[in-house]
Each structure stands twice: as C-alpha cells, then as structure tokens.
Motif scaffolding. Structure first.
Motif, PDB file in Angstrom:
ATOM      1  N   CYS A  90       0.818  -1.227   0.000  1.00 27.25           N
ATOM      2  CA  CYS A  90       0.000   0.000   0.000  1.00 27.25           C
ATOM      3  C   CYS A  90       0.844   1.266   0.000  1.00 27.25           C
ATOM      4  CB  CYS A  90      -0.952  -0.006   1.201  1.00 27.25           C
ATOM      5  SG  CYS A  90      -2.072  -1.415   1.244  1.00 27.25           S
ATOM      6  N   ARG A  91       1.669   1.412  -1.027  1.00 27.44           N
ATOM      7  CA  ARG A  91       2.581   2.555  -1.104  1.00 27.44           C
ATOM      8  C   ARG A  91       2.371   3.414  -2.352  1.00 27.44           C
ATOM      9  NH1 ARG A  91       6.694   2.410   2.565  1.00 27.44           N
ATOM     10  NH2 ARG A  91       7.049   0.478   3.715  1.00 27.44           N
ATOM     11  N   HIS A  92       1.371   3.107  -3.155  1.00 24.70           N
ATOM     12  CA  HIS A  92       1.147   3.896  -4.367  1.00 24.70           C
ATOM     13  C   HIS A  92      -0.333   3.929  -4.712  1.00 24.70           C
ATOM     14  CE1 HIS A  92       0.347   4.017  -8.770  1.00 24.70           C
ATOM     15  NE2 HIS A  92       1.158   5.054  -8.705  1.00 24.70           N
ATOM     16  N   ILE A  93      -0.758   5.070  -5.207  1.00 25.08           N
ATOM     17  CA  ILE A  93      -2.059   5.179  -5.849  1.00 25.08           C
ATOM     18  C   ILE A  93      -1.977   6.332  -6.837  1.00 25.08           C
ATOM     19  CG2 ILE A  93      -3.130   6.743  -4.167  1.00 25.08           C
ATOM     20  CD1 ILE A  93      -5.690   4.889  -4.571  1.00 25.08           C
ATOM     21  N   SER A  94      -2.631   6.193  -7.979  1.00 27.78           N
ATOM     22  CA  SER A  94      -2.654   7.292  -8.942  1.00 27.78           C
ATOM     23  C   SER A  94      -4.084   7.547  -9.390  1.00 27.78           C
ATOM     24  CB  SER A  94      -1.763   6.990 -10.152  1.00 27.78           C
ATOM     25  OG  SER A  94      -2.286   5.922 -10.911  1.00 27.78           O
ATOM     26  N   VAL A  95      -4.340   8.786  -9.772  1.00 30.33           N
ATOM     27  CA  VAL A  95      -5.652   9.170 -10.289  1.00 30.33           C
ATOM     28  C   VAL A  95      -5.445   9.962 -11.567  1.00 30.33           C
ATOM     29  CG1 VAL A  95      -6.688   9.234  -7.989  1.00 30.33           C
ATOM     30  CG2 VAL A  95      -5.780  11.339  -8.981  1.00 30.33           C
TER      31      VAL A  95
END
Length: 271
Positions: A90-95
C-alpha cells in the motif's frame, strides 16, 4: 483554472484527523494526498472528509502500516494502484483528472510512500533497506513513470530521500544515515532523470538554500536545533513545469499538538 495540490505524510489519519481538518479549513487544497495513513480502506474516515468538501476518494490502505490516499474536490476519471518492490504494502495510488474535473487536457497524479529503509544502510544485513533500493529501481524502470513529452503528470509524496546537499541540515554528518546515503540519492535522482521530472519545490526555492519538510520526533526542541530533511516532494512533467505558480511548506504544523513529523507541502498550478 487554478488547482492546489498538497502532499502530507500524516502518520495515522485517524489519530490526526483533527489536525488535517484544521489544515483543510485554513488552506482548502483542491487535492490532498496523504501518506502513512495506517488505516484499512473500510475504516477510513470518509464521512468526515466528505463534510470537509472531499467527495472523491482514492484509497490504498491497510491496518497499522503504510497506506496512501488521494482526496479531491474534483472528480476522477480513473484510479490505478501499482505495487513496487515485490510487495503489496500500500505505497502507491494514482488518479487521472479530465473533463469531469473541468480540464481540457487530462492530468495523471501519482501519490507515493517510498519505504523508509530502516536504520542500517546496508542491504546485505537490512531487509528494509534492500526493499527501499528495489522499490526505487522499479520506479526508475517503470514505463508508467516515464510520461511522454506531451503528457501532463505529477508525482507527489513522501519519497523518503533527501537527494540534495541542501535538503539536509548537514550533508557530511548524514552521508551514512538512511535517507541521504549516496546510493539512495543516486537512485531517486535516477527516477527523476528517467522520467524527465521537474522538482517543483526546488524551482521556487533553488539550491543552495536549505529547505526541510521533516524533523525527527527524537529532537526535544526541533525549532531550536532545526535538524531537518526534505523528504516530501512534488515533481511535474515538463508540460506542467511552467504552470506551477506557488509552493508553500507549512512548517508551523510541526509545532501542532500531537503533530506528524512531516509537514504539508502545497503546489498551486495555473491550468
């Protein structure tokens, strides 16, 4: 169209929700990217953030450790999560923001929490440091993080490396300290170079001026010693570099009651 983007390692979003609310009411960023939320997705305080004006939420969290979120007043077109370093931690998210957000040309925003790396800067004896180096290598190799010249994109987050000499209180004394070792600095700058990313913060506060976004909890009086590091970053693709109108580092939040050891960094973009 003006859009403000804030990045902040909050070190537990539920524990510091009142501090985040105070910041939101004062600054009102359009997009708020938090790291180290330490909260599983089903326990995230969505209702509180909705009352604060953030109806659009992109989550990647887990219990007790790590976690990233993008909170936005503007709607998303798409959300993507990717694992780096061979772990689902759980170290990345993009939008992607586009027409629904009122943008003629879309913008992709990546929110990262790069591993801290532990205390010993030797991957042979410290698995956490080895994981950090692998994570940075995979960021550099990622085609996703190499936007074409015509693309509008942003990377924000706690990248857990202070890459420049002026990003730490003492370059000489921190050369063997995790977050400023030569191998980490080389690898993070390699990520930046591979994707032709522009360091937006240093565009407004150029070298050799000292600038920090993190001060250790171990310091009894952080204001007096001022032994900080710049671990929190905002990078833009070349297409957005000249659209950054302002950068603000909210240093006072380090003196808040029960603070995070990081402070918010905000970019204002004229789109």
């Amino acid at each position: 169209m003006q859009v403000t983007v804030t990045t902040w390692n909050i070190n537990s979003v539920r524990f510091r929700i009142d501090l985040v609310a105070k910041f939101i009411k004062a600054v009102r960023p359009d997009i708020l990217c938090l790291q180290e939320t330490k909260c599983p997705d089903d326990r995230f305080p969505r209702k509180r953030f909705k009352r604060l004006g953030y109806e659009h939420v992109a989550l990647n969290g887990q219990k007790g450790h790590h976690g990233v979120v993008v909170l936005s007043r503007l709607p998303f077109e798409a959300t993507t999560i990717r694992d780096y370093g061979g772990k689902s931690d759980c170290r990345h998210i993009s939008v992607m923001l586009g027409e629904r957000a009122g943008l003629k040309d879309p913008i992709t925003l990546h929110n990262f929490y790069v591993p801290a790396g532990g205390d010993v800067p030797d991957p042979a004896v410290n698995a956490k440091f080895a994981h950090k180096l692998t994570f940075l290598d995979e960021m550099r190799a990622s085609e996703t993080l190499r936007p074409p010249a015509s693309t509008r994109a942003i990377i924000v987050g706690d990248l857990n490396v202070a890459p420049l000499e002026c990003d730490v209180w003492s370059h000489k004394q921190l050369l063997s300290v995790v977050s400023h070792t030569p191998v980490e600095c080389q690898k993070l700058l390699g990520v930046q170079k591979a994707g032709n990313w522009i360091d937006a913060v240093r565009g407004f506060v150029p070298e050799p001026t000292k600038l920090y976004t993190w001060w250790s909890y171990r310091s009894p009086d952080w204001t007096k010693s001022n032994k900080g590091r710049r671990l929190d970053h905002i990078w833009t693709s070349d297409m957005l570099a000249d659209r950054v109108a302002a950068i603000a580092v909210a240093k006072d939040y380090r003196s808040a009651r029960r603070p995070s050891d990081h402070v918010p960094v905000t970019a204002t973009l004229e789109l």
